[in-house]
Enzyme design. Structure first.
Site, PDB file in Angstrom:
ATOM      1  N   PRO A   2       0.842  -1.334   0.057  1.00  0.00           N
ATOM      2  CA  PRO A   2      -0.107  -0.112   0.129  1.00  0.00           C
ATOM      3  C   PRO A   2       0.786   1.208  -0.089  1.00  0.00           C
ATOM      4  O   PRO A   2       1.795   1.390   0.713  1.00  0.00           O
ATOM      5  CB  PRO A   2      -0.840   0.014   1.489  1.00  0.00           C
ATOM      6  N   GLU A   3       0.535   2.124  -0.732  1.00  0.00           N
ATOM      7  CA  GLU A   3       1.401   3.515  -0.907  1.00  0.00           C
ATOM      8  C   GLU A   3       0.448   4.545  -0.251  1.00  0.00           C
ATOM      9  O   GLU A   3      -0.612   4.302   0.309  1.00  0.00           O
ATOM     10  CB  GLU A   3       1.743   3.900  -2.405  1.00  0.00           C
TER      11      GLU A   3
END
Ligand SMILES: [Zn+2]
Length: 279
Positions: A2-3
């Site tokens: 996840p960014e």
């Protein structure tokens, strides 16, 4: 992994679903550790207290607790947050918080690279997870001059400099490529040369690609759970990322002659860019 846009979308999802202040009725910690041990006495330090708000710093979710502490959650490589009711624990559910309303917030992480910390709110900025971090790209204090000051005197290529969390947080590999393309800056350009108008353009581009990704994420959310079980990248219509050899949408170049979008490796990671548009 996840960014920042994915984490921000989770934060917004939590904020919308769990109306703060919300009393934590029960905490079920189902294993001693993830990448690091769970905080000591986690159950005791959370149960009976309220969550008073949801925040984010870099790729960490922050749950503000009425006791004056902050629960810090990093989703690691494969972590996800489920918001549900009457949930039967599943494999890889490591932390289940049940609110007085019956709502549940569940941290599920098959690969267990995630991290959970609990610290006093006034010690947050000094916490080991945050002490070395640069500014938030979506914060009010991030702009051209701030970015220019952080890149000044740096001999590394600008792509590597903006991936560095000390320069600015939350710009992952994909978003770094996309932001440089939008700004028309070569990923190979020396970081120290990004000053003045160029820095303004890059700061605005970073903000823009992240904001667009968050927007795309918000509209694609279905009860905060992705069908493939992992938080994916929301924005799939990348301009350069993973498009080596394809025609660049900004140039009228003859692809036979120029080769289109180019892929190179910088510090072991793929960089995609248009050598014609990006200088
Ligand atoms: Zn081009």
């Amino acid at each position: 992994m996840p960014e920042l846009p994915e984490v921000e979308t989770v934060r917004r999802g939590l904020e919308a679903a769990i109306k703060a202040p919300a009393e934590i009725a029960k905490v079920d910690q189902r294993r001693p550790d993830l990448r690091v041990p769970f905080p000591k006495n986690l159950k005791k330090r959370l149960e009976g207290h309220n969550v008073t708000g949801f925040g984010r710093r870099a790729k960490y979710l922050l749950l503000y607790i009425s006791s004056g502490e902050v629960l810090i959650i990093h989703l690691g490589m494969s972590g996800r947050i489920l918001i549900t009711k009457g949930h039967k624990p599943e494999k890889h559910d490591h932390l289940i918080m049940t609110f007085k309303t019956g709502q549940q917030v569940i941290l599920n992480d098959p690969r267990r690279f995630g991290m959970v910390y609990l610290c006093k709110e006034d010690e947050l900025e000094a916490h080991k997870a945050f002490a070395h971090l640069g500014p938030e790209p979506l914060g009010n204090d991030f702009n051209g001059p701030v970015l220019a000051a952080r890149l000044k005197g740096k001999n590394t290529p600008v792509k590597l400099a903006i991936l560095d969390q000390k320069t600015v947080v939350g710009v992952g590999n994909i978003y770094a490529c996309e932001a440089l393309f939008k700004a028309g800056i070569s990923p190979l350009r020396k970081a120290s040369t990004i000053q003045g108008a160029r820095a303004e353009k890059l700061a605005a581009s970073i903000r823009d690609v992240l904001t667009r990704a968050i927007k795309a994420g918000g509209s694609s959310l279905k009860d905060y759970r992705q069908t493939d079980g992992e938080l994916g990248y929301f924005q799939h219509n990348f301009k350069v990322y993973d498009r080596a050899g394809e025609k660049c949408r900004s140039c009228d170049c003859d692809i036979q002659r120029t080769g289109g979008i180019k892929r190179i490796t910088q510090s072991g990671r793929s960089t995609f860019y248009c050598p014609r548009k990006q200088k």
